[in-house]
Design an enzyme around this catalytic site. Structure first.
Site, mmCIF file in Angstrom:
data_model
loop_
_atom_site.group_PDB
_atom_site.id
_atom_site.type_symbol
_atom_site.label_atom_id
_atom_site.label_comp_id
_atom_site.label_asym_id
_atom_site.label_seq_id
_atom_site.Cartn_x
_atom_site.Cartn_y
_atom_site.Cartn_z
ATOM 1 N N LYS A 76 0.852 -1.188 0.000
ATOM 2 C CA LYS A 76 0.000 0.000 0.000
ATOM 3 C C LYS A 76 0.885 1.235 0.000
ATOM 4 O O LYS A 76 1.914 1.265 0.703
ATOM 5 C CB LYS A 76 -0.901 -0.037 1.247
ATOM 6 C CG LYS A 76 -1.922 1.096 1.318
ATOM 7 C CD LYS A 76 -2.844 0.919 2.532
ATOM 8 C CE LYS A 76 -3.896 2.011 2.589
ATOM 9 N NZ LYS A 76 -4.815 1.854 3.758
ATOM 10 N N SER A 151 -9.847 1.938 2.727
ATOM 11 C CA SER A 151 -8.929 2.674 1.870
ATOM 12 C C SER A 151 -7.895 1.791 1.166
ATOM 13 O O SER A 151 -7.288 2.244 0.199
ATOM 14 C CB SER A 151 -8.199 3.729 2.704
ATOM 15 O OG SER A 151 -7.361 3.114 3.675
ATOM 16 N N SER A 175 -10.118 -0.396 6.965
ATOM 17 C CA SER A 175 -9.506 -0.303 5.633
ATOM 18 C C SER A 175 -8.772 -1.537 5.124
ATOM 19 O O SER A 175 -8.388 -1.574 3.963
ATOM 20 C CB SER A 175 -8.556 0.885 5.579
ATOM 21 O OG SER A 175 -9.303 2.055 5.373
HETATM 22 N N1 GLN Z 1 -13.319 4.370 6.052
HETATM 23 C C1 GLN Z 1 -12.775 4.824 7.287
HETATM 24 C C2 GLN Z 1 -12.357 6.267 7.147
HETATM 25 O O1 GLN Z 1 -12.599 6.829 6.153
HETATM 26 C C3 GLN Z 1 -11.624 3.974 7.703
HETATM 27 C C4 GLN Z 1 -10.425 4.191 6.891
HETATM 28 C C5 GLN Z 1 -9.242 3.388 7.353
HETATM 29 O O2 GLN Z 1 -9.398 2.351 8.011
HETATM 30 N N2 GLN Z 1 -8.066 3.872 7.008
HETATM 31 O O3 GLN Z 1 -11.779 6.847 8.012
#
Ligand code: GLN
Length: 484
Positions: A76, A151, A175
């Site tokens: 990532k 994400s 995410s």
């Molecule tokens: N979707 C959640 C957010 O927007 C979690 C994102 C994540 O786990 N990095 O914060």
């Protein structure tokens, strides 16, 4: 080779059937052919990958290979990797070539695993659909009109499409698990502190945790063996004895007590997702498990608490992007303040700005007690709910996400709808617990459905055992999207 497990790939390398250079060439060819549509990678650098593959082959030839030496992996783009462009999905870091390796990257290098490329992600990991990336959305290989989740959507999509055998992800509120669910792969978010955050670009430091994304629980166990470990450069890294996360994979599930939180099986859970989760429960019973209803009474407040705490921490963490130290700087400015303002106005996307505004608001004098302190109190209550539940069960089971993959653009203009994508995953981060997602079926449109397992602190080996036994009895994790 495309959909081989890490163990199979390692076997090919060990028997001399393939070299690491050959494996990497095959994956790079697939990336070259399919990534223009999928957009799962932000950066591919074949020369660099092949140089690492040659080093892995040399290590093996010298008799110094570890279990995964020569098997490639995608990372990532939140992980700093020396010599690689590391953007975190943002224009703010469009030109940032990291001068150092994150601890996670170091660990994979030590294991001799070449980097296949850096995967696309929501900007600074803020999002559930990959649509906030400055580099454009990733497509879901199961339906190119749909999102892969986020994400870590690039990591999930590249594994699902067979462009990489495995990838790293990070999980602040879901995410790793939510994109794993939407793309039909397996992903694990470890207990907070098990994987070092050093060199992992910070979103919300008290919640962020790196973890593996792969096709199976067994692969995730092998990857966690590489990633986990104490690192003195992360003050929240835990000093624990090194574990073999694959040690319990083969254990039968007789006597396993599965907790089913009644809050996860309410009206929000409907249709094909509800059915697939029920079928998974039936499968576990066949494998010798029993179920017990548990309650997580405060879990309904987890999204609200998260959207105070995560933006608060993000607003502080993102103050470092000022146009002075690294990354983007506005070309036209009159003085220092003007430079800061324009750089941040131009360098950040709208979701990141929204989080910074919420974060500075809830931390400001007068609101701190009303919002931030309240959210912290809730966080404690949520963790206590889990502690109470684990008196009655060994592992908690439920859905990973309320829906299967949604259409690109469907929720992009409605932040609250988007935030609700993580309704089942966020409490786990607030409590610092380990959680994982594994494929448990498909909906009527052929889209994958994810099953979530939530363990008590440091029960990764047990969760992986539970998931592996399920995967021995089912083949959802072996299905592949048509066209790939
Ligand atoms: N979707 C959640 C957010 O927007 C979690 C994102 C994540 O786990 N990095 O914060």
């Amino acid at each position: 080779m495309t959909y081989h497990s890490l163990k199979q790939l390692a076997g090919q390398l060990a028997t001399g059937k393939a070299s690491s250079v050959e494996l990497c060439q095959d994956y790079l060819a697939r990336i070259q052919a399919r990534n223009p549509d999928l957009n799962a990678f932000i950066t591919v650098d074949a020369e660099r990958t092949l140089a690492e593959a040659r080093a892995a082959d040399a290590l093996r030839a010298a008799g110094n290979a570890g279990p995964l030496t020569g098997v490639p992996i995608a990372h990532k783009d939140i992980f700093c990797a020396e010599g690689w462009l590391t953007t975190c999905g943002s224009k703010m870091l469009y030109n940032f070539v990291s001068p150092y390796d994150a601890h996670v990257i170091e660990q994979f290098k030590k294991a001799g695993m070449p980097t296949l490329g850096k995967t696309n992600m929501d900007e600074f990991a803020m999002g559930s659909s990959n649509e906030t990336s400055y580099y454009g959305p990733v497509k879901n290989p199961w339906d190119m009109a749909r999102v892969p989740g986020g994400s870590s959507g690039g990591s999930a999509a590249c594994v699902a499409a067979g462009l990489a055998p495995a990838a790293t992800g990070t999980d602040t509120g879901g995410s790793i698990r939510q994109p794993a669910a939407l793309c039909g792969i397996t992903g694990l978010k470890p207990t907070y502190g098990v994987v070092s955050r050093y060199g992992m670009i910070a979103f919300a430091s008290s919640l962020d945790q790196g973890g593996p994304m792969a096709r199976s629980a067994e692969d995730c166990a092998l990857l966690l063996n590489v990633m986990a470990g104490f690192d003195g450069r992360d003050s929240t890294s835990l000093e624990r004895e090194q574990e073999d996360y694959a040690r319990d994979l083969a254990k039968p599930l007789n006597g396993l007590r599965i907790g089913l939180p009644k809050e996860f099986f309410g009206e929000g859970l409907t249709g094909d997702t509800a059915k697939a989760v029920q079928e998974a429960i039936a499968q576990f019973k066949k494998l010798g498990a029993t179920t017990v209803e548990v309650s997580l009474p405060n879990s309904g407040l987890s999204v609200a608490a998260y959207y105070v705490i995560a933006p608060a921490e993000a607003s502080s963490n993102l103050s470092r992007f000022d146009g002075v130290r690294y990354g983007y700087r506005t070309p036209d400015y009159t003085d220092l303040t003007d430079m800061y303002e324009k750089t941040r106005a131009e360098g950040f996307g709208s979701e990141v700005k929204r989080r910074i505004l919420i974060g500075t608001y809830v931390l400001s004098h007068g609101y701190y007690d009303a919002y931030y302190i309240q959210a912290q109190k809730l966080r404690r209550l949520i963790a206590q709910d889990f502690a109470e539940a684990y008196r009655q069960c060994d592992v908690i089971l439920g859905p990973t996400a309320p829906t299967t993959a949604f259409k690109l653009g469907e929720k992009a203009d409605d932040p609250v709808q988007m935030y609700l994508s993580d309704i089942y995953t966020i409490a786990v981060n607030l409590a610092g617990l380990p959680g994982m997602s594994l494929p448990c079926g498909f909906d009527g449109q052929g889209l994958p459905i994810g099953l979530q397992l939530i363990g008590d602190y440091f029960s990764e080996a047990r969760m992986l055992n539970v998931a592996h036994q399920y995967q021995l009895a089912t083949d959802w994790h072996q299905r592949t999207p048509g066209g790939f």
